[in-house]
Enzyme design. Structure first.
Site, PDB file in Angstrom:
ATOM      1  N   CYS A 131       0.817  -1.231   0.000  1.00 45.78           N
ATOM      2  CA  CYS A 131       0.000   0.000   0.000  1.00 45.78           C
ATOM      3  C   CYS A 131       0.840   1.266   0.000  1.00 45.78           C
ATOM      4  O   CYS A 131       0.589   2.195  -0.780  1.00 45.78           O
ATOM      5  CB  CYS A 131      -0.932   0.002   1.210  1.00 45.78           C
ATOM      6  N   HIS A 251      -3.076   6.392   4.377  1.00 47.00           N
ATOM      7  CA  HIS A 251      -1.644   6.530   4.656  1.00 47.00           C
ATOM      8  C   HIS A 251      -1.168   7.891   4.152  1.00 47.00           C
ATOM      9  O   HIS A 251      -1.570   8.339   3.075  1.00 47.00           O
ATOM     10  CB  HIS A 251      -0.838   5.471   3.893  1.00 47.00           C
TER      11      HIS A 251
END
Lengths: 347, 347
Positions: A131, A251
């Site tokens: 990710c 994130h």
């Protein structure tokens, strides 16, 4: 005119990413003909709705892949290692969201905006990157194309949902305990399979995944090695520090990038990112506009802002890159890979 | 033998840092003879206990500094600009915790472990650096002494208490609202005096203090400029990205440092930091030992861990630096400055 449809299997359908895979397939109107939802024996028999129909979870076993065209794996590395080849043997193309095959030289590691062409060299398995890697390379690609990437230093601010639904539950319960001044016992974060567990609520934990011999965590090495592979930049200088935060989803990354050719201005970088595929520019400092995880969660884009010239090196910039780790960081990128396979006539 | 004692004034005694100033004076057994607690007109008349005695807050006004030997200011830049010179005029030495005088060439900016000797050039006012700067220079100083600092890139993970007690209250209330799925209206973070306010709970906000024309925030420029001044390194290459997190107390920093001479190993760096003044090494990756704000809060040390060699440059390292932003980042360093003044015969 009827469109060709595909028998799609989602492996790990009950997990956080598996759920987002189903959402993304539906939202992108992916041509699903038949759908097989697979998971561990424990989850077999559960019923999950997709597009108005109910599906019963089957146990992920080799024979479950008979007739499957496309298998989206997101059930942990050991499941992928055990079953991905079984799926391929039965004629499926596997898009694997675990780290099991990412650095295998026979497996393309793909972010469609960056290296879609690598799909042509697939041998049945395509790996979906980590990710934190995906969102960074989407932002770096257009800059590299024009200015040549030389060095990257990244510090991450990673959300708990990257560690799964139980980690999110721990964050919420622990937060509640701290607000009520009650005792709590960390049992999952920072890394469920590691020995010690620490408070994640109201804390910042500089460990994601396990430590390797050189002092870097596996997450940090993933970012470093995967970036080189995806961007075909074996000699790129790159270092990562990965940190887990009390954020549920999204994130963030503080990225320093040095270029080989040219000394781009902030305006030059903004112009490139404004039209870059998959990127949404959010960068108006005078109006306090910049990306934040709370704004990015639930959206497929990679958001970039806080673009600044390095004040010492004319060939370097800083930027802040945010994306939903379950979407572009996982499920959305996996489904995009499948779309690219169709577009290239590979599925 | 009776020790010499001092008439100490704490300006901003009711604030988060002011409270820690009082705690630190007491814990360090600072030779307080008389104590004057000063604050805004609004707080005047409140009673605060110190060392078993009750003190009534007086309004911070020029005449309140009559007879004061040492004035610890932490009531915002405008109060310092208005009153610090008034205090000096009346014979006090001022240790100012705001940014009002930090970059004034006539005002020493001091972290005792790094540049105590600069105190000798004071003209009545000594500036206490920004919280995020202090902890970084304490960790960098011993490395610079041996290897010569060439370049620093830092990304911060800063706690909400750096923005004051009301910001902490907002974090807690907002967190509770989100857990209960109730509406909330941000009104303080990221910067009370700026136009827009954003969610801080379960978020990461890349703005601390206001934006400047070059796209950096004032907090980022403070870190960059103050580091050069404290370390006497006008030509140091340094860039900062400052981010606010849902952490109550304890700033963390991901620091990349390049050196001019030598190629230190992780062991070399550890040896230096193990004996460095003010530093506690917390760095055993195989036992998951590293600094975290939840462990650092309430302690005066600067904690350093996650020390790694840069894998591309032999002369570069990465590390993770954590400290209590209200203690070493503010109150503790201010009282340390006062102790150094006594030690050097300047008070």
């Amino acid at each position: 005119m009827s469109q060709k449809t595909y028998h799609v299997a989602v492996v790990g359908a009950t997990g956080a990413v598996g759920q987002q895979m189903l959402n993304t397939l539906k939202e992108k109107n992916f041509p699903v003909g038949k759908l097989s939802l697979l998971a561990s024996k424990r989850s077999a028999g559960q019923v999950i709705a997709y597009n108005g129909e109910n599906y019963t979870i089957q146990e992920a076993a080799p024979e479950a892949f008979e007739g499957v065209d496309l298998a989206l794996f997101s059930a942990g590395g050991s499941v992928s290692k055990e079953l991905a080849h079984e799926a391929v043997k039965r004629g499926a193309i596997v898009v694997d969201n675990t780290s099991a095959f990412r650095m295998d030289p026979n497996v393309p590691l793909v972010v469609p905006e960056v290296n879609e062409h690598d799909l042509k060299n697939h041998n049945g398995i395509i790996a979906n990157p980590n990710c934190s890697t995906i969102q960074m390379v989407v932002a770096l690609k257009p800059l590299h194309e024009k200015y040549g990437l030389k060095k990257v230093i990244v510090s991450t601010y990673q959300a708990v949902s990257g560690a799964g639904a139980k980690a999110v539950q721990e964050l919420k319960e622990q937060t509640q305990s701290i607000l009520k001044d009650e005792a709590f016992e960390p049992s999952i974060m920072p890394c469920a399979s590691d020995k010690k567990h620490y408070q994640i609520a109201f804390n910042a934990v500089p460990q994601i995944d396990k430590f390797q011999d050189n002092g870097y965590t596996f997450e940090e090495l993933k970012m470093m090695n995967e970036t080189k592979k995806i961007m075909h930049l074996e000699n790129l200088e790159i270092a990562a520090t990965c940190v887990r935060l009390p954020v549920e989803t999204g994130h963030s990354e503080s990225v320093y990038a040095e270029f080989e050719k040219g000394t781009p201005s902030v305006q030059d970088i903004k112009e490139l990112l404004k039209t870059a595929e998959g990127v949404t520019l959010q960068d108006v400092p005078e109006e306090q506009i910049y990306p934040m995880p709370a704004l990015a969660a639930g959206l497929p884009d990679v958001f970039v802002g806080r673009i600044r010239k390095d004040l010492d090196r004319e060939n370097a910039i800083h930027m802040w890159v945010v994306s939903d780790n379950l979407l572009k960081g996982a499920a959305y990128n996996s489904v995009q890979i499948a779309e690219s396979l169709i577009k290239l006539g590979l599925l």
